[in-house]
Design an enzyme around this catalytic site. Structure first.
Site, mmCIF file in Angstrom:
data_model
loop_
_atom_site.group_PDB
_atom_site.id
_atom_site.type_symbol
_atom_site.label_atom_id
_atom_site.label_comp_id
_atom_site.label_asym_id
_atom_site.label_seq_id
_atom_site.Cartn_x
_atom_site.Cartn_y
_atom_site.Cartn_z
ATOM 1 N N HIS A 88 0.829 -1.204 0.000
ATOM 2 C CA HIS A 88 0.000 0.000 0.000
ATOM 3 C C HIS A 88 0.863 1.254 0.000
ATOM 4 O O HIS A 88 2.022 1.214 0.422
ATOM 5 C CB HIS A 88 -0.897 0.036 1.256
ATOM 6 C CG HIS A 88 -1.965 -0.999 1.293
ATOM 7 N ND1 HIS A 88 -2.161 -1.837 2.377
ATOM 8 C CD2 HIS A 88 -2.909 -1.342 0.387
ATOM 9 C CE1 HIS A 88 -3.178 -2.641 2.133
ATOM 10 N NE2 HIS A 88 -3.653 -2.355 0.935
ATOM 11 N N CYS A 107 -2.559 0.584 9.752
ATOM 12 C CA CYS A 107 -3.588 -0.345 9.268
ATOM 13 C C CYS A 107 -4.635 -0.691 10.304
ATOM 14 O O CYS A 107 -5.745 -1.121 9.968
ATOM 15 C CB CYS A 107 -2.960 -1.669 8.832
ATOM 16 S SG CYS A 107 -1.575 -1.583 7.715
#
Length: 258
Positions: A161, A245
Site C-alpha cells: 500500500h 492499518c
C-alpha cells in the site's frame, strides 16, 4: 475531552491465514497479536481517542486491518472495495460503524478497487497509491467524490500500500522509504532507512504513534520535537501490516448516535 473516535477491529482467530504479497510468510502468534492489539488500543485511548470496536469478522483473516475498508474525509466515509476479493466481506461491519457515528456514506463501485491503506491525506491533498490493490477506476471515483480536494495518483513499486511506504507527520512533512515510491511527488520528504520508520499515526498535538521496530526513526522524531508513542506490532508486521492499518481515526466525533 475526546479527540474523536478510533475505529478498531479485534484480530480474527484466523489471523495467521492473512494475505502476504511481497514478503515471505512466517508464523503468526495469534494470542500475542491479541495482546499487542490491546496495547495498541490502550495507546489510542491514552492519547485521547475513544476506541470503538467494529463488529468482529472472525471469518475474515485480515479483518483487523480495518483501515483498508474505509476512507474518512471530514463528515464523509467512503467505503472501500478491497482489491483482494476475499476481503470485501469486511466492509459491511465498517459501514454499520460509520453510519452509527453519523458519517455520510459513499461507496467505491465496480470496476473500481480501493484499499484504504492506499490513501494518504495531507492538508487539502489526497494521495492515492495505484498498485496491486487500488486501480485507476477507483481513483477516478475518488476525484468525483472528493471534488473539494486535490486527488493525486501515486504509482507504487513492490509495496502493498501507499502508506506502507510513506506517511505524514503533524507538520505536513512526510516520512518515506526510498525505492518503494517516487518521493518526488511529495513536498518536504524525510527519508528513513528503517522499513517500519515510514509508518506513523498522528494522534493529535505532538504525539506520533510508531512501531517498536523503528528505534532510529523514533529517536529522529524526538529530535524533531515530536512525542513518539511506541507500540509493538510485530505479529501484524508479519502480514505486511503496520501501525496505520489497525485503526481509522474520526476526529471530532464523540460516539455512536442512537
Amino acid at each position: 475531552m475526546s479527540r474523536g473516535i478510533a475505529l478498531v477491529r479485534r484480530p480474527s482467530s484466523r489471523l495467521a491465514e492473512g494475505l502476504v504479497t511481497h514478503i515471505e510468510r512466517s508464523p503468526v502468534d495469534v494470542d500475542l497479536a491479541r495482546r499487542q492489539h490491546d496495547a495498541y488500543c490502550a495507546a489510542l485511548s491514552d492519547a485521547g481517542w475513544s476506541v470503538l470496536d467494529v463488529v468482529p469478522a472472525d471469518h475474515c483473516p485480515d479483518s483487523v486491518f480495518v483501515e483498508d475498508t474505509v476512507v474518512v474525509s471530514g463528515t464523509r466515509a467512503i467505503l472501500a472495495r478491497p482489491g483482494a476479493p476475499g476481503r470485501r466481506a469486511e466492509v459491511a461491519g465498517t459501514e454499520s460503524a460509520v453510519r452509527a457515528v453519523g458519517l455520510e456514506v459513499e461507496k467505491i463501485a465496480s470496476p473500481g478497487t480501493l484499499d484504504g491503506g492506499d490513501v494518504l491525506q495531507i492538508g487539502d491533498t489526497v494521495y492515492v497509491g495505484q498498485g496491486g490493490r487500488t486501480n485507476g477506476a477507483a481513483i477516478r471515483q475518488m476525484r468525483g467524490l472528493l471534488g473539494d480536494r486535490r486527488v493525486v495518483a501515486v504509482p507504487l513499486g513492490r509495496v502493498l500500500h501507499l502508506k506502507s511506504a510513506v506517511t505524514a507527520l503533524p507538520d505536513g512533512t512526510v516520512l518515506a522509504s526510498p525505492g518503494l515510491v517516487d518521493v518526488g511527488i511529495f513536498p518536504a520528504v524525510r527519508t528513513v532507512d528503517e522499513e517500519a520508520g515510514c509508518h506513523v499515526v498522528c494522534l493529535g498535538g505532538d504525539k506520533v504513534m510508531i512501531s517498536a521496530a523503528a528505534p532510529k526513526t523514533t529517536a529522529l522524531l524526538e529530535d524533531l520535537g515530536f512525542a513518539p508513542v511506541v507500540v509493538d506490532v510485530s505479529e501484524f508486521e508479519k502480514l505486511e501490516g503496520c501501525v496505520t492499518c489497525l485503526s481509522v481515526l474520526v476526529p471530532g466525533v464523540t460516539g455512536p448516535r442512537h
